[in-house]
Design a protein around this motif. Structure first.
Motif, short mmCIF file in Angstrom:
data_model
loop_
_atom_site.label_atom_id
_atom_site.label_comp_id
_atom_site.label_asym_id
_atom_site.label_seq_id
_atom_site.Cartn_x
_atom_site.Cartn_y
_atom_site.Cartn_z
N LEU A 1 0.83 -1.20 0.00
CA LEU A 1 0.00 0.00 0.00
C LEU A 1 0.87 1.26 0.00
O LEU A 1 0.59 2.23 -0.73
CB LEU A 1 -0.92 -0.01 1.23
N GLY A 2 1.93 1.24 0.80
CA GLY A 2 2.82 2.40 0.85
C GLY A 2 3.44 2.69 -0.51
O GLY A 2 3.53 3.86 -0.93
N GLU A 3 3.84 1.65 -1.22
CA GLU A 3 4.44 1.86 -2.54
C GLU A 3 3.44 2.45 -3.52
O GLU A 3 3.77 3.35 -4.30
CB GLU A 3 5.01 0.56 -3.08
N VAL A 4 2.21 1.93 -3.49
CA VAL A 4 1.19 2.46 -4.40
C VAL A 4 0.90 3.93 -4.08
O VAL A 4 0.82 4.78 -4.99
CB VAL A 4 -0.11 1.62 -4.29
N LEU A 5 0.76 4.25 -2.80
CA LEU A 5 0.52 5.64 -2.42
C LEU A 5 1.68 6.54 -2.85
O LEU A 5 1.49 7.69 -3.30
CB LEU A 5 0.31 5.74 -0.90
N TRP A 6 2.91 6.03 -2.71
CA TRP A 6 4.09 6.80 -3.12
C TRP A 6 4.05 7.09 -4.61
O TRP A 6 4.33 8.22 -5.04
CB TRP A 6 5.34 6.03 -2.74
N LYS A 7 3.67 6.06 -5.39
CA LYS A 7 3.60 6.23 -6.84
C LYS A 7 2.49 7.21 -7.23
O LYS A 7 2.55 7.86 -8.28
CB LYS A 7 3.37 4.89 -7.53
N GLN A 8 1.48 7.31 -6.37
CA GLN A 8 0.41 8.28 -6.62
C GLN A 8 0.80 9.69 -6.20
O GLN A 8 0.03 10.63 -6.39
CB GLN A 8 -0.86 7.87 -5.85
N GLY A 9 1.96 9.83 -5.63
CA GLY A 9 2.41 11.13 -5.18
C GLY A 9 2.00 11.45 -3.77
O GLY A 9 2.26 12.56 -3.27
N GLN A 10 1.38 10.53 -3.07
CA GLN A 10 0.93 10.77 -1.69
C GLN A 10 2.05 10.31 -0.73
O GLN A 10 1.90 9.35 0.02
CB GLN A 10 -0.38 10.02 -1.42
N HIS A 11 3.16 11.03 -0.80
CA HIS A 11 4.35 10.62 -0.07
C HIS A 11 4.15 10.64 1.45
O HIS A 11 4.66 9.77 2.16
CB HIS A 11 5.54 11.50 -0.45
N GLU A 12 3.43 11.62 1.94
CA GLU A 12 3.24 11.72 3.39
C GLU A 12 2.43 10.54 3.92
O GLU A 12 2.79 9.94 4.95
CB GLU A 12 2.53 13.03 3.73
N GLN A 13 1.35 10.20 3.21
CA GLN A 13 0.55 9.04 3.64
C GLN A 13 1.36 7.75 3.52
O GLN A 13 1.28 6.88 4.39
CB GLN A 13 -0.72 8.94 2.79
N ALA A 14 2.13 7.67 2.43
CA ALA A 14 2.95 6.48 2.24
C ALA A 14 3.95 6.34 3.37
O ALA A 14 4.16 5.24 3.92
CB ALA A 14 3.67 6.55 0.90
N GLN A 15 4.57 7.48 3.78
CA GLN A 15 5.56 7.42 4.85
C GLN A 15 4.94 7.00 6.18
O GLN A 15 5.54 6.27 6.97
CB GLN A 15 6.24 8.79 5.00
N GLN A 16 3.70 7.43 6.42
CA GLN A 16 3.01 7.03 7.64
C GLN A 16 2.80 5.50 7.67
O GLN A 16 2.99 4.86 8.71
CB GLN A 16 1.66 7.74 7.74
N ILE A 17 2.43 4.96 6.52
CA ILE A 17 2.24 3.50 6.43
C ILE A 17 3.57 2.79 6.64
O ILE A 17 3.66 1.80 7.41
CB ILE A 17 1.63 3.11 5.07
N PHE A 18 4.64 3.31 6.01
CA PHE A 18 5.95 2.68 6.17
C PHE A 18 6.40 2.71 7.64
O PHE A 18 6.98 1.75 8.14
CB PHE A 18 6.99 3.40 5.31
N ASP A 19 6.11 3.81 8.31
CA ASP A 19 6.49 3.91 9.72
C ASP A 19 5.74 2.88 10.57
O ASP A 19 6.31 2.28 11.50
CB ASP A 19 6.19 5.32 10.24
N GLN A 20 4.48 2.68 10.26
CA GLN A 20 3.70 1.67 11.00
C GLN A 20 4.26 0.27 10.76
O GLN A 20 4.35 -0.53 11.69
CB GLN A 20 2.23 1.73 10.56
N VAL A 21 4.65 0.01 9.52
CA VAL A 21 5.23 -1.30 9.22
C VAL A 21 6.54 -1.48 9.96
O VAL A 21 6.82 -2.55 10.53
CB VAL A 21 5.44 -1.47 7.70
N ARG A 22 7.36 -0.42 9.98
CA ARG A 22 8.65 -0.51 10.67
C ARG A 22 8.45 -0.74 12.17
O ARG A 22 9.21 -1.49 12.79
CB ARG A 22 9.43 0.79 10.45
N HIS A 23 7.41 -0.14 12.72
CA HIS A 23 7.12 -0.36 14.13
C HIS A 23 6.69 -1.80 14.39
O HIS A 23 7.06 -2.39 15.41
CB HIS A 23 6.02 0.62 14.58
N MET A 24 5.93 -2.36 13.45
CA MET A 24 5.45 -3.74 13.58
C MET A 24 6.59 -4.74 13.39
O MET A 24 6.70 -5.73 14.11
CB MET A 24 4.35 -4.03 12.54
#
Length: 579
Positions: A540-563
């Motif tokens: 999901l983070g990669e798709v959001l990043w490709k859509q230009g939604q970098h901030e949302q993508a980064q939030q998802i990546f941070d959650q994954v890193r925490h998990m």
């Protein structure tokens, strides 16, 4: 089987012994030599002749031949040998054995000769009546069988009813045996012994005479009123579908003998099957305890998802007498593991004896626990020992390799996992679970052709395997190849399991590969919200990043890193997106 069940004793084996008599011939004097006077009479043992009987008249030889034939299950040869032996001996037990063997091989003439010989040597009236009844039943002579069985019961022999039962149990004609049972073993003729009543009732049940069996069981229950009679009557009702009646009688049996562990176990087990876990648990908690009561209490608590009771059972069993703990080592390990007492579980599993039925499972669980405690080297070493120890037992060997592979997958050591799966597939070729696991491992190390080959082979074996369809579709989509086939496969899996997050992830990732970013984001967001799976989050983070939604993508990546701080997929994705 309930404690009320009565088993007939088998006819005891007779072992006869005999003496070999050596005949000594009279001695002759030496002849006079010509011209020489005899100086005295010949020595008495100067010449001796030993008369050796032929084998047919050698008692010991016939007995040995008979026993050898019996050890080889050659009843015909054994019957012939004992038929000869009984004529050479005055031992009635030999004639009795010859009679039993002749009847067993369906030789009526030999049986009659043996019975006559047995009578001449002193067989009891009960023994003769039993043998003649067996012969009559064998020949289908109903009237004679009934006459001899009546004589048997009239002898007053203490074992008469047991002998009666043996005649009927040995019959090849169930209809004849049933007729004799119902006509002779009537409640007014049965002795004042509850065991005889229960034996006849059980025999009736075995012969399919349910009404007779229930009548005698009810009669025994009313006449004797023992826990054993109530238990057997209860089992009959349960056998015939009357669960309510059976439970009621079992409850009464248990009240009559509250210390009877067998009754408590049976009653509690039935209550548990009815979903009455609390009632079953209360019943088992009272009275004497043994390994079986603890095991059933644990099973009931597990079914009820009652962790408090599981802890209680674990603590009580941990302090039970040594013999109970020894017999329950595997159960103690399971309980400790369920309760997350991992170190204690290892200690209990280590105490499971090598000859215990659960020895192999205990070693497997120990390896899994070792890995979960961070002792991966020890875990794989233990599994390697199992693979050697069970080299000649395919089922156990397969499991040892499979667990080894699964542990490597958890450790993300995918190359080692493929090797372990390959070893297991040598033991059980084309095993679907092993093919699936190896395919996943191949995909993780980029050996896409091998992964695809395993998934395709699996679908040849199980064309309707939804997980295999999804795995093959995702592997193709992730590799960006054969996308139409991938779409067909994942679509079929999605139709079969519309709410499965892993399949939704595959579908969303396929849409991403097809360039359908909006649809991909929608599907993946829904899957992420329903399960919070790390891999779904990365996608999901990669798709959001490709859509230009970098901030949302980064939030998802941070959650994954925490998990999952060491998620390899996340690290590789970030390298691609943020070089």
């Amino acid at each position: 089987m309930l404690s009320g069940t009565v088993k007939f004793k088998q006819v005891r084996q007779f072992v006869a012994s005999g003496l070999v008599v050596l005949g000594v011939a009279g001695c002759t004097a030496l002849p006079h030599r010509t011209g020489i006077a005899s100086t005295g009479s010949a020595q008495p043992l100067a010449r001796m002749t030993v008369a050796t009987p032929d084998l047919d008249h050698d008692l010991l030889a016939q007995m040995l031949a008979g026993e050898l034939a019996l050890s080889s299950s050659d009843l015909k040869a054994a019957s012939q040998a004992y038929g000869k032996a009984m004529m050479l001996s005055d031992d009635p037990e030999l004639a009795g054995k010859a009679t039993a063997l002749a009847i067993a091989i369906h030789d009526p003439d030999a049986a009659q000769r043996a019975i006559d010989r047995w009578q001449a040597l002193g067989a009891t009236p009960a023994q003769l009546a039993q043998a003649r009844a067996e012969l009559a039943v064998e020949q289908g002579r109903t009237d004679e069988a009934q006459h001899q069985l009546s004589l048997l019961l009239a002898t007053g022999d203490k074992d008469a009813w047991r002998m009666f039962g043996r005649v009927l149990v040995g019959s090849r004609d169930a209809a004849l045996a049933s007729s004799l049972l119902e006509s002779l073993a009537t409640p007014d003729r049965l002795p004042p012994d509850p065991k005889a009543w229960l034996a006849m009732s059980e025999l009736g049940e075995q012969l399919g005479r349910h009404a007779y069996a229930q009548q005698v069981a009810d009669g025994a229950m009313k006449r004797f009123g023992t826990a054993e009679t109530y238990a057997w009557a209860a089992q009959l009702k349960l056998n015939n579908g009357d669960r309510t009646g059976g439970l009621s009688l079992l409850r009464q049996a248990q009240v009559k003998d509250p210390s009877n562990i067998g009754l408590r176990l049976t009653y509690a087990s039935l209550l548990g099957q009815s979903g009455q876990y609390a009632q079953a648990t209360r019943l088992l908690e009272k009275g004497p305890q043994n390994a079986q009561t603890y095991a059933l209490r644990a099973a009931l608590a597990a079914n009820a998802k009652d962790s408090k009771t599981l802890e209680q059972v674990y603590q009580q069993l941990s302090h039970a007498p040594a013999d109970v703990r020894h017999a329950s080592a595997y159960l103690l390990g399971q309980l400790a593991e369920v309760l997350d007492h991992k170190e204690e579980a290892l200690k209990w599993y280590d105490q499971v004896p090598d000859d215990d039925d659960h020895a192999f499972d205990a070693d497997l669980r120990s390896a899994i626990l070792q890995q979960s405690l961070g002792h991966g080297v020890e875990a794989h070493q233990q599994l390697a020992e199992l693979q050697t120890d069970y080299l000649d037992q395919p089922a156990q060997l397969r499991r040892a390799y499979e667990v080894d592979a699964d542990l490597y997958l958890r450790e993300k050591r995918y190359a080692e996992a493929t090797n372990a799966f390959s070893h297991a597939l040598q033991v059980v070729p084309d095993d679907p679970d092993l093919l699936y696991g190896r395919g996943l491992a191949y995909a993780e190390i980029g050996k896409i052709d091998l992964a695809v080959a395993d998934f395709r082979r699996l679908l040849q074996i199980k064309p309707d395997d939804i997980d295999a369809s999804n795995a093959l579709g995702f592997t193709l989509a992730d590799a960006g190849r054969d996308l139409p086939e991938a779409e067909k496969l994942i679509s079929a899996a999605r139709a079969a399991k519309p709410n499965d997050p892993s399949i939704a992830d595959s579908w969303g990732w396929l849409q991403y590969r097809l360039g359908h970013l909006d649809q991909a984001a929608q599907v993946l967001r829904s899957a992420w919200q329903s399960g919070k799976d790390a891999d779904v989050g990365v996608h999901l983070g990669e798709v959001l990043w490709k859509q230009g939604q970098h901030e949302q993508a980064q939030q998802i990546f941070d959650q994954v890193r925490h998990m999952d701080p060491h998620n390899v997929s996340l690290q590789e994705t970030l390298k691609r997106l943020q070089p």
